[in-house]
Design an enzyme around this catalytic site. Structure first.
Site, mmCIF file in Angstrom:
data_model
loop_
_atom_site.group_PDB
_atom_site.id
_atom_site.type_symbol
_atom_site.label_atom_id
_atom_site.label_comp_id
_atom_site.label_asym_id
_atom_site.label_seq_id
_atom_site.Cartn_x
_atom_site.Cartn_y
_atom_site.Cartn_z
ATOM 1 N N CYS A 123 0.804 -1.224 0.000
ATOM 2 C CA CYS A 123 0.000 0.000 0.000
ATOM 3 C C CYS A 123 0.838 1.275 0.000
ATOM 4 C CB CYS A 123 -0.970 -0.005 1.179
ATOM 5 S SG CYS A 123 -2.060 -1.443 1.216
ATOM 6 N N HIS A 256 -3.218 7.191 1.956
ATOM 7 C CA HIS A 256 -3.652 5.872 1.497
ATOM 8 C C HIS A 256 -5.062 5.625 2.016
ATOM 9 C CE1 HIS A 256 -4.064 1.671 0.879
ATOM 10 N NE2 HIS A 256 -3.788 1.313 2.129
ATOM 11 N N ASN A 286 -10.100 -0.179 -0.209
ATOM 12 C CA ASN A 286 -8.645 -0.120 -0.165
ATOM 13 C C ASN A 286 -8.100 -0.714 -1.462
ATOM 14 O OD1 ASN A 286 -5.908 -0.494 0.292
ATOM 15 N ND2 ASN A 286 -6.153 -1.282 2.365
#
Length: 329
Positions: A123, A256, A286
């Site tokens: 990520c 993020h 996500n």
């Protein structure tokens, strides 16, 4: 290519692409119910802020999403694919073991010859890739770089585990960076701590034509949450100090997009109001390395982020990796 190092690196254009198949929480809950797994829109929203995500169809790969995002970014930058002299793709879900997804993207864009490689920091991947591209441009080894985050996390999910399968989605985001006399990327800060590998990983691998271990995502959500807020604040403060800026100089925080609680916690620590945080997690879930460039492109095209704004980009992910980039857009 150029033999002398330029003074600055700036973002010339942004782009993104989401798969057409959108699954609301209700859609996903209905699918999970068929497996005997119980969840609901309320349960997911309360814990994560996520209301929907996008999944690819069979036969669609990370490179396909990456190419779509790349074309949008190249168009926004006012250049052509042939003008690109560096391609870096951040992904944890490559098309194949090798070659890199970046090389596949390069071919699909109809260009050849320039360096092309993947960055794997989960990520945090886009922040890592942006930092590498910035360094290469400032070193004079590239003048116009295509930096992409692209993921198909739906293929790593355990749909018998409601604590993880509701969190992730597929997508891609991209930026074109170029050498410039105008200040752009002001400071970067990267870190990793391999002691925390077990809290977020996909512990499978290929051997002799067989998958060994578990090829599905495993996550200790509470452990990730506790680490994330602290390290994101540290990285943010580090880039502010390097750039000689303060929290008051930040126009937009683009974190993020993992969990709304982590994002809100980071904003509070930086004394930023909620309306200065770009949020897309509710619609995208996500998307790992794709989440920051997706959110950036969304904010640019929505008119939130404008030229001259100071942006704080930051990510945290498996590895355990984290980092931040401060830039003038």
């Amino acid at each position: 290519m150029t033999t002398s190092a330029p003074r600055h690196t700036r973002i010339a254009g942004t782009g993104s692409l989401l798969p057409s198949r959108r699954l609301s929480n209700a859609d996903l809950a209905a699918q999970l119910a068929e497996r005997g797994i119980e969840t609901s829109d309320e349960w997911i929203v309360e814990r994560t802020g996520i209301r929907a995500r996008h999944f690819v169809d069979d036969g669609v790969f990370a490179s396909d999403l990456a190419v779509g995002a790349a074309r949008h970014a190249i168009e926004a930058a006012g250049c052509a694919p042939s003008d690109i002299d560096l391609i870096i793709c951040a992904t944890s879900t490559p098309d194949m073991v090798f070659p890199s997804t970046a090389c596949i993207v390069q071919h699909k864009l109809g260009i050849a010859g320039c360096p092309a490689f993947d960055v794997q920091a989960v990520c945090s991947g886009f922040v890592y890739a942006l930092t590498v591209a910035d360094a290469m441009i400032k070193a004079g080894t590239a003048r116009r770089a295509l930096v992409i985050g692209a993921e198909v996390f739906s293929r790593l999910l355990d749909f018998n585990d409601r604590t993880t399968c509701v969190l992730f989605g597929d997508g891609a985001g991209a930026v074109v960076l170029e050498a410039s006399d105008t200040p752009g990327i002001l400071a970067t800060d990267l870190h990793a701590d391999g002691r925390h590998v077990p809290i977020l990983c996909v512990p499978g691998h290929v051997k002799n034509g067989q998958i060994l271990g578990d090829p599905l995502l495993k996550m200790d959500g509470q452990a990730v949450f506790k680490l994330a807020v602290g390290v994101l604040e540290q990285a943010a403060r580090a880039v502010l100090e390097k750039a000689g800026r303060t929290e008051a100089d930040i126009d937009w925080l683009i974190p993020h997009q993992a969990n709304i609680r982590i994002m809100q916690g980071t904003a509070r620590k930086l004394k930023l109001p909620a309306d200065k945080v770009v949020v897309t997690v509710h619609e995208h879930g996500n998307t790992s390395a794709a989440s920051i460039p997706l959110a950036l492109d969304h904010a640019v095209r929505a008119g939130q982020v404008r030229r001259g704004d100071t942006l704080m980009l930051e990510g945290v992910g498996g590895g355990f990796t984290w980092g931040a980039v401060l830039l003038d857009y």
